[in-house]
Scaffold this motif. Structure first.
Motif, PDB file in Angstrom:
ATOM      1  N   GLU A 295       0.833  -1.203   0.000  1.00  0.00           N
ATOM      2  CA  GLU A 295       0.000   0.000   0.000  1.00  0.00           C
ATOM      3  C   GLU A 295       0.866   1.251   0.000  1.00  0.00           C
ATOM      4  O   GLU A 295       0.582   2.221  -0.715  1.00  0.00           O
ATOM      5  CB  GLU A 295      -0.931   0.002   1.216  1.00  0.00           C
ATOM      6  N   THR A 296       1.941   1.218   0.763  1.00  0.00           N
ATOM      7  CA  THR A 296       2.857   2.370   0.781  1.00  0.00           C
ATOM      8  C   THR A 296       3.455   2.602  -0.595  1.00  0.00           C
ATOM      9  O   THR A 296       3.543   3.749  -1.063  1.00  0.00           O
ATOM     10  CB  THR A 296       3.983   2.140   1.802  1.00  0.00           C
TER      11      THR A 296
ATOM     12  N   VAL B 260       0.967   4.324  -2.661  1.00  0.00           N
ATOM     13  CA  VAL B 260       0.839   5.735  -2.292  1.00  0.00           C
ATOM     14  C   VAL B 260       2.008   6.534  -2.856  1.00  0.00           C
ATOM     15  O   VAL B 260       1.828   7.623  -3.428  1.00  0.00           O
ATOM     16  CB  VAL B 260       0.766   5.888  -0.755  1.00  0.00           C
TER      17      VAL B 260
ATOM     18  N   THR C 170      -0.085  14.550   5.100  1.00  0.00           N
ATOM     19  CA  THR C 170      -0.688  13.223   5.005  1.00  0.00           C
ATOM     20  C   THR C 170      -2.203  13.213   5.136  1.00  0.00           C
ATOM     21  O   THR C 170      -2.867  12.332   4.579  1.00  0.00           O
ATOM     22  CB  THR C 170      -0.109  12.293   6.088  1.00  0.00           C
TER      23      THR C 170
ATOM     24  N   LEU D  29      -1.673  14.401   0.228  1.00  0.00           N
ATOM     25  CA  LEU D  29      -2.035  13.038  -0.133  1.00  0.00           C
ATOM     26  C   LEU D  29      -3.536  12.892  -0.367  1.00  0.00           C
ATOM     27  O   LEU D  29      -3.955  11.985  -1.089  1.00  0.00           O
ATOM     28  CB  LEU D  29      -1.560  12.056   0.935  1.00  0.00           C
TER      29      LEU D  29
ATOM     30  N   TRP E 208      -4.338  10.201  -3.233  1.00  0.00           N
ATOM     31  CA  TRP E 208      -4.713   8.860  -2.784  1.00  0.00           C
ATOM     32  C   TRP E 208      -6.213   8.871  -2.521  1.00  0.00           C
ATOM     33  O   TRP E 208      -6.677   9.191  -1.444  1.00  0.00           O
ATOM     34  CB  TRP E 208      -3.931   8.494  -1.524  1.00  0.00           C
TER      35      TRP E 208
ATOM     36  N   THR F 263      -8.312   6.757   3.386  1.00  0.00           N
ATOM     37  CA  THR F 263      -7.631   6.786   4.672  1.00  0.00           C
ATOM     38  C   THR F 263      -6.191   6.313   4.512  1.00  0.00           C
ATOM     39  O   THR F 263      -5.925   5.298   3.854  1.00  0.00           O
ATOM     40  CB  THR F 263      -8.352   5.883   5.687  1.00  0.00           C
ATOM     41  N   ILE F 264      -5.276   7.058   5.094  1.00  0.00           N
ATOM     42  CA  ILE F 264      -3.879   6.645   5.132  1.00  0.00           C
ATOM     43  C   ILE F 264      -3.698   5.820   6.400  1.00  0.00           C
ATOM     44  O   ILE F 264      -3.829   6.334   7.510  1.00  0.00           O
ATOM     45  CB  ILE F 264      -2.924   7.851   5.134  1.00  0.00           C
ATOM     46  N   SER F 265      -3.387   4.549   6.249  1.00  0.00           N
ATOM     47  CA  SER F 265      -3.319   3.651   7.397  1.00  0.00           C
ATOM     48  C   SER F 265      -2.111   3.961   8.272  1.00  0.00           C
ATOM     49  O   SER F 265      -1.146   4.616   7.848  1.00  0.00           O
ATOM     50  CB  SER F 265      -3.245   2.200   6.928  1.00  0.00           C
TER      51      SER F 265
ATOM     52  N   VAL G  10       1.063   2.740   6.701  1.00  0.00           N
ATOM     53  CA  VAL G  10       1.629   3.620   5.682  1.00  0.00           C
ATOM     54  C   VAL G  10       2.317   4.815   6.324  1.00  0.00           C
ATOM     55  O   VAL G  10       3.407   5.224   5.906  1.00  0.00           O
ATOM     56  CB  VAL G  10       0.540   4.077   4.691  1.00  0.00           C
ATOM     57  N   ILE G  11       1.703   5.383   7.361  1.00  0.00           N
ATOM     58  CA  ILE G  11       2.339   6.507   8.058  1.00  0.00           C
ATOM     59  C   ILE G  11       3.694   6.085   8.613  1.00  0.00           C
ATOM     60  O   ILE G  11       4.698   6.808   8.478  1.00  0.00           O
ATOM     61  CB  ILE G  11       1.435   7.027   9.199  1.00  0.00           C
TER      62      ILE G  11
END
Length: 426
Positions: free
Chosen positions: A208-209, A212, A263, A296, A300, A309-311, A314-315
């Protein structure tokens, strides 16, 4: 690509050869690995062909018997027939290839019949351009001196094969080649192409990263030497993101490639946050930093065009990817990003707020949240220039990731000899 062994056999040369194979195959080249022992698994996509030729294995049983006599300074009668068998097998195998990268076999004594066969093949197959990838040199290693003798076949290991390009993995190896080999080579004839590290694999970046990074074109920014500043926050006025936009503009004006990565989407509780987003986008356009400031939420999105949603995973990955934390809030009750930056071992640039000082003391690089953007940009460049850990990271990112090595050195070298498959690359 040819070597005594290939993965899953474990070794430094094997790992480099596997990385080369993946890079070329991903770029659209047709890749075949020829080895004496393996075999390597065939990844899909792209497919890397593997051909096992037991005669070139450094531990071939018949070869080990030959090596016993060679190590004593005797050339056994079986040497020439064994070299002839290798020659015939590889001559058939190499038909139709445009380039053959040979790892160590031109310069190391682990299979001297193979070395002799390769000299003949280089002369007899002018349509195949041979590249000798020199990780190790027998004649310059004191450990190998007891089993090396003047004359053939040992002298082949310090003789320039006609038509073969020699590549050194370091300036030291280049110097050894220039000093030891006959006939003498010009320094420009022996390019230095180092080993590397796989950026995403080493950092254990999730799929996923990677998606992104690709969507936000941050993977390309990394190769273009951009400074990656991470601003992990939802978009609300107290985050003072307009200062981040202005700092990005100031860095750009100083000639520093930069990506300011915001983000989060707008905060969910205040309807005025949408107005703030429009103000930030207008400011970004006004300052000409549409590329440099990455929201983002724009890059995204789901199928309906809504921010995804940025999980947390990923953060966490973005902290490993980023060069520094940039957190310009005008007010905060705590400061979780400082904790995250500490665990990620990246420098933290943040506004001087009591909660931040209570958490981290004087360890972050502080600025007033109302500071002039130019002064904050200067602070960032000054502190990073003095940070040895950051500087080493930049050296690796710019020169020693497989991605940068491939684009800057590997592809241009082989493209001299091999037809690039543009349609496959596309």
């Amino acid at each position: 690509m040819l070597h005594y062994t290939c993965p899953p056999v474990v070794g430094g040369v094997e790992a480099v050869m596997a990385a080369h194979a993946r890079l070329f195959a991903s770029a659209g080249y047709e890749v075949t690995v020829i080895a004496g022992r393996g075999p390597a698994p065939q990844p899909e996509p792209p497919k890397i062909h593997t051909v096992i030729v037991p005669l070139i294995d450094s531990k071939n049983e018949e070869l080990l018997a030959i090596n016993q006599q060679l190590d004593a300074g005797e050339v056994p009668e079986r040497f020439e027939p064994f070299a002839e068998a290798i020659y015939r097998r590889l001559k058939d195998q190499l038909k139709g290839f445009e380039a053959c990268i040979v790892h160590n076999a031109f310069t190391l004594h682990k299979n001297l019949p193979l070395t002799a066969a390769l000299f003949r093949l280089a002369a007899d197959l002018p349509e195949v351009r041979f590249i000798s990838w020199c990780h190790d040199l027998a004649w310059t290693n004191p450990l190998y001196a007891p089993v090396l003798y003047n004359g053939k076949p040992w002298d082949l290991l310090r003789t320039v094969a006609p038509g073969v390009t020699y590549v050194a993995i370091s300036p030291q190896r280049q110097g050894e080649i220039l000093e030891t080999f006959q006939p003498k080579l010009a320094v420009e004839a022996v390019p230095v192409i180092p080993n590397g590290v796989a950026f995403a694999d080493f950092l254990k970046l999730g799929q996923e990263t990677l998606a992104v990074l690709a969507a936000a074109e941050l993977d390309r920014a990394i190769q273009e030497k951009a400074l990656l500043l991470l601003l992990p926050a939802r978009i609300t006025r107290r985050k003072n993101i307009e200062l981040a936009v202005r700092v990005a503009a100031a860095l750009k004006k100083r000639g520093q490639p930069v990506r300011m990565i915001v983000t989060g989407p707008p905060g969910p509780h205040n309807p005025k946050n949408d107005v703030y987003v429009r103000e930030l986008l207008a400011l970004r356009e006004e300052l000409g930093v549409e590329q440099e400031v990455v929201f983002l939420m724009e890059r995204w999105q789901d199928e309906q065009g809504r921010p995804r949603t940025i999980s947390d995973e990923v953060i966490a990955d973005l902290y490993r990817v980023g060069d520094a934390l940039f957190f310009p809030s005008s007010q905060e009750g705590f400061g979780i990003p400082l904790l995250e930056a500490g665990l990620a071992r990246i420098p933290a640039f943040c506004s001087r707020l009591n909660p931040f000082v209570e958490i981290a003391g004087e360890l972050p690089y502080y600025f007033d949240p109302e500071s002039a953007p130019e002064s904050v940009a200067g602070l960032i460049l000054e502190k990073l220039a003095a940070n040895d850990q950051y500087r080493l990271r930049r050296v690796v990112l710019e020169n020693y990731t497989w991605e940068s090595i491939f684009e800057q050195q590997l592809k241009p070298l082989v493209s001299q000899y091999s037809h690039y498959k543009e349609s496959l690359a596309d």
